[in-house]
Design a protein around this motif. Structure first.
Motif, PDB file in Angstrom:
ATOM      1  N   VAL A   1       4.442   4.793   7.588  1.00  0.00           N
ATOM      2  CA  VAL A   1       4.799   3.549   6.630  1.00  0.00           C
ATOM      3  C   VAL A   1       4.698   3.670   5.416  1.00  0.00           C
ATOM      4  O   VAL A   1       3.637   4.423   4.907  1.00  0.00           O
ATOM      5  CB  VAL A   1       3.615   2.507   7.397  1.00  0.00           C
ATOM      6  N   PRO A   2       5.716   3.323   4.604  1.00  0.00           N
ATOM      7  CA  PRO A   2       5.754   3.594   3.436  1.00  0.00           C
ATOM      8  C   PRO A   2       4.357   3.200   2.621  1.00  0.00           C
ATOM      9  O   PRO A   2       3.906   2.122   2.826  1.00  0.00           O
ATOM     10  CB  PRO A   2       6.907   2.884   2.794  1.00  0.00           C
ATOM     11  N   THR A   3       3.815   3.756   1.443  1.00  0.00           N
ATOM     12  CA  THR A   3       2.460   3.605   0.743  1.00  0.00           C
ATOM     13  C   THR A   3       2.756   2.075   0.274  1.00  0.00           C
ATOM     14  O   THR A   3       1.639   1.329   0.222  1.00  0.00           O
ATOM     15  CB  THR A   3       2.524   4.482  -0.500  1.00  0.00           C
ATOM     16  N   LEU A   4       3.885   1.788  -0.100  1.00  0.00           N
ATOM     17  CA  LEU A   4       4.004   0.305  -0.958  1.00  0.00           C
ATOM     18  C   LEU A   4       3.702  -0.593   0.198  1.00  0.00           C
ATOM     19  O   LEU A   4       3.061  -1.790  -0.015  1.00  0.00           O
ATOM     20  CB  LEU A   4       5.287  -0.027  -1.378  1.00  0.00           C
ATOM     21  N   LEU A   5       3.985  -0.474   1.397  1.00  0.00           N
ATOM     22  CA  LEU A   5       3.527  -1.485   2.645  1.00  0.00           C
ATOM     23  C   LEU A   5       2.161  -1.254   2.853  1.00  0.00           C
ATOM     24  O   LEU A   5       1.331  -2.314   3.304  1.00  0.00           O
ATOM     25  CB  LEU A   5       4.459  -1.125   3.903  1.00  0.00           C
ATOM     26  N   GLU A   6       1.696  -0.105   2.953  1.00  0.00           N
ATOM     27  CA  GLU A   6       0.326  -0.072   3.289  1.00  0.00           C
ATOM     28  C   GLU A   6      -0.464  -0.531   2.228  1.00  0.00           C
ATOM     29  O   GLU A   6      -1.847  -0.971   2.477  1.00  0.00           O
ATOM     30  CB  GLU A   6      -0.127   1.741   3.448  1.00  0.00           C
ATOM     31  N   ALA A   7      -0.311  -0.518   1.145  1.00  0.00           N
ATOM     32  CA  ALA A   7      -1.078  -1.089   0.012  1.00  0.00           C
ATOM     33  C   ALA A   7      -1.229  -2.635   0.117  1.00  0.00           C
ATOM     34  O   ALA A   7      -1.928  -3.248  -0.520  1.00  0.00           O
ATOM     35  CB  ALA A   7      -0.611  -0.754  -1.418  1.00  0.00           C
ATOM     36  N   LEU A   8      -0.347  -3.508   0.788  1.00  0.00           N
ATOM     37  CA  LEU A   8      -0.219  -4.852   0.890  1.00  0.00           C
ATOM     38  C   LEU A   8      -1.482  -5.233   1.628  1.00  0.00           C
ATOM     39  O   LEU A   8      -1.938  -4.580   2.466  1.00  0.00           O
ATOM     40  CB  LEU A   8       0.895  -5.570   1.570  1.00  0.00           C
ATOM     41  N   LYS A   9      -1.899  -6.444   1.366  1.00  0.00           N
ATOM     42  CA  LYS A   9      -3.075  -7.157   1.949  1.00  0.00           C
ATOM     43  C   LYS A   9      -2.400  -7.538   3.327  1.00  0.00           C
ATOM     44  O   LYS A   9      -1.363  -7.647   3.690  1.00  0.00           O
ATOM     45  CB  LYS A   9      -3.466  -8.268   1.300  1.00  0.00           C
ATOM     46  N   THR A  10      -3.554  -7.695   4.414  1.00  0.00           N
ATOM     47  CA  THR A  10      -3.005  -7.654   5.613  1.00  0.00           C
ATOM     48  C   THR A  10      -2.050  -9.014   5.911  1.00  0.00           C
ATOM     49  O   THR A  10      -1.027  -9.038   6.588  1.00  0.00           O
ATOM     50  CB  THR A  10      -4.142  -7.928   6.464  1.00  0.00           C
ATOM     51  N   ALA A  11      -2.208  -9.927   5.306  1.00  0.00           N
ATOM     52  CA  ALA A  11      -1.526 -11.156   5.273  1.00  0.00           C
ATOM     53  C   ALA A  11      -0.048 -11.072   5.016  1.00  0.00           C
ATOM     54  O   ALA A  11       0.959 -11.397   5.538  1.00  0.00           O
ATOM     55  CB  ALA A  11      -2.243 -12.465   4.511  1.00  0.00           C
ATOM     56  N   ALA A  12       0.015 -10.068   3.706  1.00  0.00           N
ATOM     57  CA  ALA A  12       1.324  -9.953   3.272  1.00  0.00           C
ATOM     58  C   ALA A  12       1.944  -9.257   4.390  1.00  0.00           C
ATOM     59  O   ALA A  12       3.369  -9.210   4.357  1.00  0.00           O
ATOM     60  CB  ALA A  12       1.126  -9.319   2.023  1.00  0.00           C
ATOM     61  N   ARG A  13       1.333  -8.150   4.930  1.00  0.00           N
ATOM     62  CA  ARG A  13       2.105  -7.094   5.593  1.00  0.00           C
ATOM     63  C   ARG A  13       2.562  -7.907   6.899  1.00  0.00           C
ATOM     64  O   ARG A  13       3.662  -7.856   7.389  1.00  0.00           O
ATOM     65  CB  ARG A  13       1.212  -6.114   6.174  1.00  0.00           C
ATOM     66  N   MET A  14       1.822  -9.002   7.348  1.00  0.00           N
ATOM     67  CA  MET A  14       2.078  -9.665   8.450  1.00  0.00           C
ATOM     68  C   MET A  14       3.382 -10.604   8.227  1.00  0.00           C
ATOM     69  O   MET A  14       4.358 -10.877   9.034  1.00  0.00           O
ATOM     70  CB  MET A  14       0.898 -10.419   9.005  1.00  0.00           C
ATOM     71  N   ARG A  15       3.241 -11.231   7.116  1.00  0.00           N
ATOM     72  CA  ARG A  15       4.581 -12.250   6.613  1.00  0.00           C
ATOM     73  C   ARG A  15       5.845 -11.261   6.593  1.00  0.00           C
ATOM     74  O   ARG A  15       6.908 -11.533   7.176  1.00  0.00           O
ATOM     75  CB  ARG A  15       4.228 -12.904   5.588  1.00  0.00           C
TER      76      ARG A  15
ATOM     77  N   VAL B   1       7.232   3.581  -8.412  1.00  0.00           N
ATOM     78  CA  VAL B   1       6.925   2.078  -8.294  1.00  0.00           C
ATOM     79  C   VAL B   1       5.330   2.104  -7.589  1.00  0.00           C
ATOM     80  O   VAL B   1       5.461   2.436  -6.196  1.00  0.00           O
ATOM     81  CB  VAL B   1       7.672   1.378  -7.497  1.00  0.00           C
ATOM     82  N   ARG B   2       4.429   1.608  -8.191  1.00  0.00           N
ATOM     83  CA  ARG B   2       3.195   1.773  -7.386  1.00  0.00           C
ATOM     84  C   ARG B   2       2.716   0.583  -6.711  1.00  0.00           C
ATOM     85  O   ARG B   2       1.799   0.399  -5.868  1.00  0.00           O
ATOM     86  CB  ARG B   2       2.030   1.759  -8.596  1.00  0.00           C
ATOM     87  N   SER B   3       3.459  -0.448  -6.945  1.00  0.00           N
ATOM     88  CA  SER B   3       3.099  -1.963  -6.011  1.00  0.00           C
ATOM     89  C   SER B   3       4.528  -2.551  -5.952  1.00  0.00           C
ATOM     90  O   SER B   3       5.360  -2.775  -6.946  1.00  0.00           O
ATOM     91  CB  SER B   3       2.127  -2.612  -6.972  1.00  0.00           C
ATOM     92  N   ILE B   4       4.644  -3.063  -4.738  1.00  0.00           N
ATOM     93  CA  ILE B   4       5.928  -4.067  -4.546  1.00  0.00           C
ATOM     94  C   ILE B   4       5.773  -5.151  -5.223  1.00  0.00           C
ATOM     95  O   ILE B   4       7.064  -5.866  -5.618  1.00  0.00           O
ATOM     96  CB  ILE B   4       6.125  -4.375  -3.132  1.00  0.00           C
ATOM     97  N   THR B   5       4.764  -5.778  -5.785  1.00  0.00           N
ATOM     98  CA  THR B   5       4.758  -6.834  -6.298  1.00  0.00           C
ATOM     99  C   THR B   5       5.345  -6.531  -8.006  1.00  0.00           C
ATOM    100  O   THR B   5       5.353  -7.903  -8.558  1.00  0.00           O
ATOM    101  CB  THR B   5       3.296  -7.355  -6.597  1.00  0.00           C
ATOM    102  N   THR B   6       5.566  -5.487  -8.360  1.00  0.00           N
ATOM    103  CA  THR B   6       6.130  -5.297  -9.778  1.00  0.00           C
ATOM    104  C   THR B   6       7.520  -5.237  -9.522  1.00  0.00           C
ATOM    105  O   THR B   6       8.358  -5.221 -10.649  1.00  0.00           O
ATOM    106  CB  THR B   6       5.654  -3.981 -10.246  1.00  0.00           C
ATOM    107  N   VAL B   7       8.210  -5.234  -8.457  1.00  0.00           N
ATOM    108  CA  VAL B   7       9.637  -5.427  -8.370  1.00  0.00           C
ATOM    109  C   VAL B   7      10.233  -6.584  -8.661  1.00  0.00           C
ATOM    110  O   VAL B   7       9.600  -7.679  -7.809  1.00  0.00           O
ATOM    111  CB  VAL B   7      10.064  -4.971  -6.730  1.00  0.00           C
TER     112      VAL B   7
END
Length: 74
Positions: free
Chosen positions: A11-25, A59-65
């Motif tokens: 699983v890409p690091t950017l997805l692993e870094a998401l909180k559980t709720a965001a990953r589930m969405r 890119v360290r966080s998907i939220t910066t995209v």
């Protein structure tokens, strides 16, 4: 989640870094909202390639995209 990212060994690091709720969405959007298996597979592949590109370019966080503006596109 690993079934979603069809062309990756992990699983890409950017997805692993998401909180559980965001990953589930994220997972629910790509699995529940797309009924056609071929479309779901194509989107999964595109997401995997994009996240791999993000990691390769620091890119360290998907939220910066952010989306490109029309001005940046043309």
């Amino acid at each position: 989640m690993t079934a979603l990212v069809v062309h990756a060994d992990r699983v890409p690091t950017l997805l692993e870094a998401l909180k559980t709720a965001a990953r589930m969405r994220f997972h629910k959007f790509l699995t529940a909202n797309i009924r056609n298996v071929n479309t779901r597979r194509a989107y999964g592949r595109a997401v995997s390639e994009f996240l791999t590109w993000c990691e390769a370019h620091g890119v360290r966080s998907i939220t910066t995209v952010q989306p490109l503006s029309r001005r940046q596109l043309y």
